[in-house]
Design a protein around this motif. Structure first.
Motif, mmCIF file in Angstrom:
data_model
loop_
_atom_site.group_PDB
_atom_site.id
_atom_site.type_symbol
_atom_site.label_atom_id
_atom_site.label_comp_id
_atom_site.label_asym_id
_atom_site.label_seq_id
_atom_site.Cartn_x
_atom_site.Cartn_y
_atom_site.Cartn_z
ATOM 1 N N ALA A 159 -63.770 14.727 23.893
ATOM 2 C CA ALA A 159 -64.091 16.004 24.673
ATOM 3 C C ALA A 159 -64.069 17.411 23.767
ATOM 4 O O ALA A 159 -63.334 17.386 22.688
ATOM 5 N N VAL A 160 -64.959 18.375 24.059
ATOM 6 C CA VAL A 160 -64.591 19.763 23.593
ATOM 7 C C VAL A 160 -64.325 20.645 24.637
ATOM 8 O O VAL A 160 -64.809 21.012 25.624
ATOM 9 N N PHE A 161 -62.833 21.166 24.437
ATOM 10 C CA PHE A 161 -62.342 22.141 25.273
ATOM 11 C C PHE A 161 -62.288 21.454 26.625
ATOM 12 O O PHE A 161 -62.658 22.137 27.743
ATOM 13 N N GLY A 162 -61.851 20.122 26.673
ATOM 14 C CA GLY A 162 -61.797 19.261 28.087
ATOM 15 C C GLY A 162 -62.926 18.926 28.739
ATOM 16 O O GLY A 162 -62.851 18.262 29.609
ATOM 17 N N VAL A 163 -64.134 19.178 28.093
ATOM 18 C CA VAL A 163 -65.369 18.802 28.647
ATOM 19 C C VAL A 163 -65.940 17.606 27.755
ATOM 20 O O VAL A 163 -65.941 17.672 26.678
ATOM 21 N N VAL A 164 -66.275 16.183 28.558
ATOM 22 C CA VAL A 164 -66.622 15.509 27.792
ATOM 23 C C VAL A 164 -67.813 15.423 26.723
ATOM 24 O O VAL A 164 -68.811 16.218 27.463
ATOM 25 N N ALA A 165 -67.542 14.855 25.789
ATOM 26 C CA ALA A 165 -68.749 15.041 24.994
ATOM 27 C C ALA A 165 -68.944 13.745 23.911
ATOM 28 O O ALA A 165 -68.302 13.019 23.907
ATOM 29 N N GLY A 166 -70.369 13.777 23.587
ATOM 30 C CA GLY A 166 -70.671 12.506 22.650
ATOM 31 C C GLY A 166 -70.617 12.789 21.129
ATOM 32 O O GLY A 166 -70.445 14.042 20.677
ATOM 33 N N VAL B 32 -61.958 20.064 19.446
ATOM 34 C CA VAL B 32 -62.396 18.693 19.533
ATOM 35 C C VAL B 32 -61.212 18.019 20.036
ATOM 36 O O VAL B 32 -60.213 17.851 19.183
ATOM 37 N N GLU B 33 -61.150 17.179 21.202
ATOM 38 C CA GLU B 33 -60.064 16.271 21.623
ATOM 39 C C GLU B 33 -60.408 15.107 21.611
ATOM 40 O O GLU B 33 -61.374 14.400 22.153
ATOM 41 N N LEU B 34 -59.678 14.002 20.897
ATOM 42 C CA LEU B 34 -59.539 12.711 21.047
ATOM 43 C C LEU B 34 -58.770 12.066 22.287
ATOM 44 O O LEU B 34 -57.525 12.210 22.371
ATOM 45 N N LEU B 35 -59.692 11.584 23.264
ATOM 46 C CA LEU B 35 -59.061 11.252 24.646
ATOM 47 C C LEU B 35 -58.557 9.777 24.518
ATOM 48 O O LEU B 35 -59.068 8.876 23.917
ATOM 49 N N ARG B 36 -57.264 9.724 25.015
ATOM 50 C CA ARG B 36 -56.624 8.134 24.932
ATOM 51 C C ARG B 36 -56.986 7.764 26.340
ATOM 52 O O ARG B 36 -57.140 8.459 27.205
ATOM 53 N N PRO B 37 -57.011 6.171 26.303
ATOM 54 C CA PRO B 37 -57.288 5.625 27.422
ATOM 55 C C PRO B 37 -56.114 5.759 28.704
ATOM 56 O O PRO B 37 -55.042 6.117 28.364
ATOM 57 N N LEU B 38 -56.615 5.969 29.856
ATOM 58 C CA LEU B 38 -55.606 6.167 30.921
ATOM 59 C C LEU B 38 -54.744 4.765 31.007
ATOM 60 O O LEU B 38 -54.999 3.768 30.972
ATOM 61 N N GLN B 39 -53.434 5.117 31.367
ATOM 62 C CA GLN B 39 -52.414 4.204 31.491
ATOM 63 C C GLN B 39 -52.327 3.720 33.025
ATOM 64 O O GLN B 39 -51.995 2.364 33.123
ATOM 65 N N ALA B 40 -52.944 4.196 33.837
ATOM 66 C CA ALA B 40 -52.861 3.713 35.278
ATOM 67 C C ALA B 40 -54.134 4.257 35.830
ATOM 68 O O ALA B 40 -54.806 5.600 35.572
ATOM 69 N N ASP B 41 -54.691 3.595 36.719
ATOM 70 C CA ASP B 41 -55.822 4.022 37.567
ATOM 71 C C ASP B 41 -55.316 5.354 38.572
ATOM 72 O O ASP B 41 -54.713 5.006 39.212
ATOM 73 N N PRO B 42 -55.764 6.142 38.264
ATOM 74 C CA PRO B 42 -55.355 7.725 39.195
ATOM 75 C C PRO B 42 -55.393 7.247 40.687
ATOM 76 O O PRO B 42 -54.457 7.868 41.635
ATOM 77 N N LYS B 43 -56.604 6.821 41.196
ATOM 78 C CA LYS B 43 -56.366 6.520 42.554
ATOM 79 C C LYS B 43 -55.359 5.417 43.013
ATOM 80 O O LYS B 43 -54.712 5.471 44.298
ATOM 81 N N GLU B 44 -55.071 4.488 42.331
ATOM 82 C CA GLU B 44 -54.077 3.504 42.550
ATOM 83 C C GLU B 44 -52.918 4.075 42.515
ATOM 84 O O GLU B 44 -51.843 3.911 43.495
ATOM 85 N N ALA B 45 -52.365 4.972 41.686
ATOM 86 C CA ALA B 45 -51.135 5.488 41.473
ATOM 87 C C ALA B 45 -51.153 6.611 42.747
ATOM 88 O O ALA B 45 -49.782 6.549 43.291
ATOM 89 N N ARG B 46 -52.062 7.117 42.934
ATOM 90 C CA ARG B 46 -51.648 7.876 44.300
ATOM 91 C C ARG B 46 -51.677 7.305 45.610
ATOM 92 O O ARG B 46 -50.703 7.558 46.349
ATOM 93 N N ARG B 47 -52.211 6.035 45.613
ATOM 94 C CA ARG B 47 -52.026 5.259 46.962
ATOM 95 C C ARG B 47 -50.414 4.822 46.858
ATOM 96 O O ARG B 47 -49.871 4.444 47.920
ATOM 97 N N ARG B 48 -49.923 3.997 45.741
ATOM 98 C CA ARG B 48 -48.709 3.985 45.487
ATOM 99 C C ARG B 48 -47.719 5.000 46.118
ATOM 100 O O ARG B 48 -46.587 4.927 46.641
ATOM 101 N N ARG B 49 -47.880 6.332 45.706
ATOM 102 C CA ARG B 49 -46.948 7.346 45.996
ATOM 103 C C ARG B 49 -47.075 7.497 47.398
ATOM 104 O O ARG B 49 -46.032 7.863 47.972
ATOM 105 N N ALA B 50 -48.263 7.796 47.938
ATOM 106 C CA ALA B 50 -48.415 7.572 49.303
ATOM 107 C C ALA B 50 -47.909 6.408 50.233
ATOM 108 O O ALA B 50 -47.359 6.971 51.550
#
Length: 86
Positions: A45-52, A63-81
């Motif tokens: 990403a460049v300043f938080g905007v995905v780039a190639g 320039v930011e090197l992005l790590r893979p997500l550790q958890a699916d955000p939708k699934e994590a929200r479902r568990r919290r709810a």
């Protein structure tokens, strides 16, 4: 032009400030930074905007090197709810 390349983890980060020629791309910045063998990069990403790799950079870009997500955000929200509220 000056460009900063950042690789971050939850409690630490590495950063490299580079001087690149005008018209440099994200791939050029990665090669110059030495962060090419990180193994855990899921994207860029460049300043938080995905780039190639072919994205042209400008003076002052971060320039930011992005790590893979550790958890699916939708699934994590479902568990919290589903947790009972106090």
């Amino acid at each position: 032009m000056k460009v900063e390349v950042v690789l971050a983890w939850p409690r630490r980060f590495e950063s490299a400030v580079l001087e690149l020629p005008e018209g440099a791309t994200l791939a050029d910045a990665l090669a110059a930074s030495g962060f090419t063998d990180t193994g855990e990069v899921a994207g860029y990403a460049v300043f938080g905007v995905v780039a190639g790799a072919s994205t042209r950079l400008h003076d002052g870009d971060r320039v930011e090197l992005l790590r893979p997500l550790q958890a699916d955000p939708k699934e994590a929200r479902r568990r919290r709810a589903q947790k009972p509220r106090p």
